[in-house]
Scaffold this active site. Structure first.
Site, PDB file in Angstrom:
ATOM      1  N   CYS A 127       0.851  -1.179   0.000  1.00  0.00           N
ATOM      2  CA  CYS A 127       0.000   0.000   0.000  1.00  0.00           C
ATOM      3  C   CYS A 127       0.898   1.244   0.000  1.00  0.00           C
ATOM      4  CB  CYS A 127      -0.875  -0.052   1.254  1.00  0.00           C
ATOM      5  SG  CYS A 127      -1.581   1.466   1.854  1.00  0.00           S
ATOM      6  N   GLU A 129      -5.454   3.206  -3.971  1.00  0.00           N
ATOM      7  CA  GLU A 129      -4.836   2.215  -4.848  1.00  0.00           C
ATOM      8  C   GLU A 129      -5.205   2.535  -6.281  1.00  0.00           C
ATOM      9  OE1 GLU A 129      -2.354   0.316  -6.045  1.00  0.00           O
ATOM     10  OE2 GLU A 129      -2.433  -0.165  -3.913  1.00  0.00           O
TER      11      GLU A 129
END
Length: 396
Positions: A63, A188
């Site tokens: 992430c 994302e």
């Protein structure tokens, strides 16, 4: 016996009981090295280092970008919990003045984490929690060079399937250096033919957890923070100086709902029982704690503007929903105005909203996990004042 059980049994026999763990082996090849990061210690070990150029681009890692917009006091109240005797407590801030809210945090910046007080005070109850601002990107305690930016591998994320194999993480994990990384949510990027489409991913928000509280209410009904499992470590400069606290976010295979965006996701701890087990290293051994590291389906998401692609952009527009297939700009719909207004005015010190006007709840942790909802329904419940704030840049 699996490699995981073997690694745990060997490591914990050496490190349990507070004794020193064996020196880690020399690091082997790590993940592909990022572009050179700027030096990180110019204003003190826990200062505000310049984000690494490699992570300033869209989708620099998984992430690789988060948001945490609550002010320091609001964050502390949102993290209230029950101790082992059932008493309601709020975690104490350690050096709260170093924390800065941000809508667009990248690796090498600082962010808020929860950890057991026993890491800082040996005679403390291991179930007691504290809040601390740490730098994102783990620097192992055994790193010998005088500048953390000289590390030749990226440690912003730690894969769950290799965290007990790689020397960067194994030693810290077996010593119980587990933390919870706090965020509004994470970004994302979905790979598409014409480029990458960013999404914002977060916990479902119910009507009860976003309703504006009345003055004097004990409960804070603000945004439910995303709680991600992390590992931290403490690095001391060879020439002396302030200890640097850094962390990495553990990642797992993506759950079915978000796998179309990316094949990996953070390991999310859903609910206070999971958080308690992850943080209380004295009561919950590593072999038990790692069972918590798995994908979760209890998340929702919405597409956002490519405005978030640059880590220097720090404004509520980073989180605002857009309509795919139209224009990738912030839409001036009633719900997006509401969301932008709530985000803008929820920061401490905002001229539009004083601290006493912020919504309150007992804690995001002291309740059952919220039910799965669509992102459209969630955004309709996001309260705040109308009006779009102007975009602004991060000071780097």
């Amino acid at each position: 016996m699996s490699w995981l059980a073997v690694a745990l049994s060997r490591g914990e026999r050496r490190s349990r009981g507070g004794g020193p763990a064996p020196p880690p082996p020399r690091p082997g090849p790590g993940p592909a090295p990022p572009a050179a990061a700027s030096p990180a210690g110019r204003s003190g070990a826990l200062g505000r280092p310049r984000p690494a150029p490699a992570q300033s681009r869209a989708g620099g890692g998984m992430c690789g970008r988060t948001a945490c917009s609550l002010g320091a006091d609001s964050l502390r109240r949102a993290c209230a919990y029950r101790d082992r005797w059932g008493q309601r407590r709020q975690p104490e801030w350690i050096r709260a003045e170093r924390y800065r809210p941000c809508y667009n945090k990248g690796p090498q910046s600082s962010g808020p984490v929860l950890l057991s007080r026993r890491h800082l005070q040996q005679d403390a109850d291991s179930s007691e929690r504290v809040l601390m601002d740490m730098r994102w990107g783990l620097v192992p305690s055994w790193f010998k060079k005088d500048d953390p930016s000289k590390m030749q591998f990226n440690t912003s994320n730690c894969r769950s399937d290799t965290m007990l194999k790689k020397s960067s993480y194994k030693g810290a994990l077996l010593k119980g250096k587990r933390c919870v990384v706090l965020a509004d949510g994470f970004y994302e990027w979905q790979q598409q033919g014409g480029g990458k489409q960013p999404y914002f991913i977060y916990f479902p928000q119910t009507k009860e957890t976003v309703a504006e509280g009345k003055e004097g209410d004990e409960e804070w009904r603000g945004w439910r923070l995303l709680t991600m499992a992390g590992i931290f470590d403490c690095w001391e400069p060879p020439a002396g100086g302030e200890t640097l606290y850094t962390y990495t976010i553990i990642t797992v295979d993506a759950s079915k709902d978000v796998s179309f965006i990316h094949h990996r996701m953070p390991a999310i701890l859903d609910g206070d029982e999971a958080i308690r087990k992850w943080l209380d290293f004295a009561e919950v051994p590593t072999q038990e704690a790692v069972k918590l590291i798995q994908p979760t389906e209890n998340i929702v998401f919405h597409p956002v503007s490519t405005f978030v692609n640059s880590v220097r952009n720090n404004a509520p527009e980073c989180l605002a929903p857009i309509e795919l297939g139209a224009t990738k700009e912030v839409k001036t719909t009633p719900s997006s105005k509401v969301m932008l207004g709530w985000l803008k005015n929820s920061q401490e010190g905002s001229p539009q909203k004083k601290e006493n006007d912020l919504p309150r709840w007992t804690s995001q942790f002291i309740h059952s996990p919220s039910p799965k909802k669509t992102s459209a329904g969630i955004l309709q419940q996001w309260l705040g004042k109308e009006g779009e704030p102007a975009a602004k840049k991060c000071k780097v």
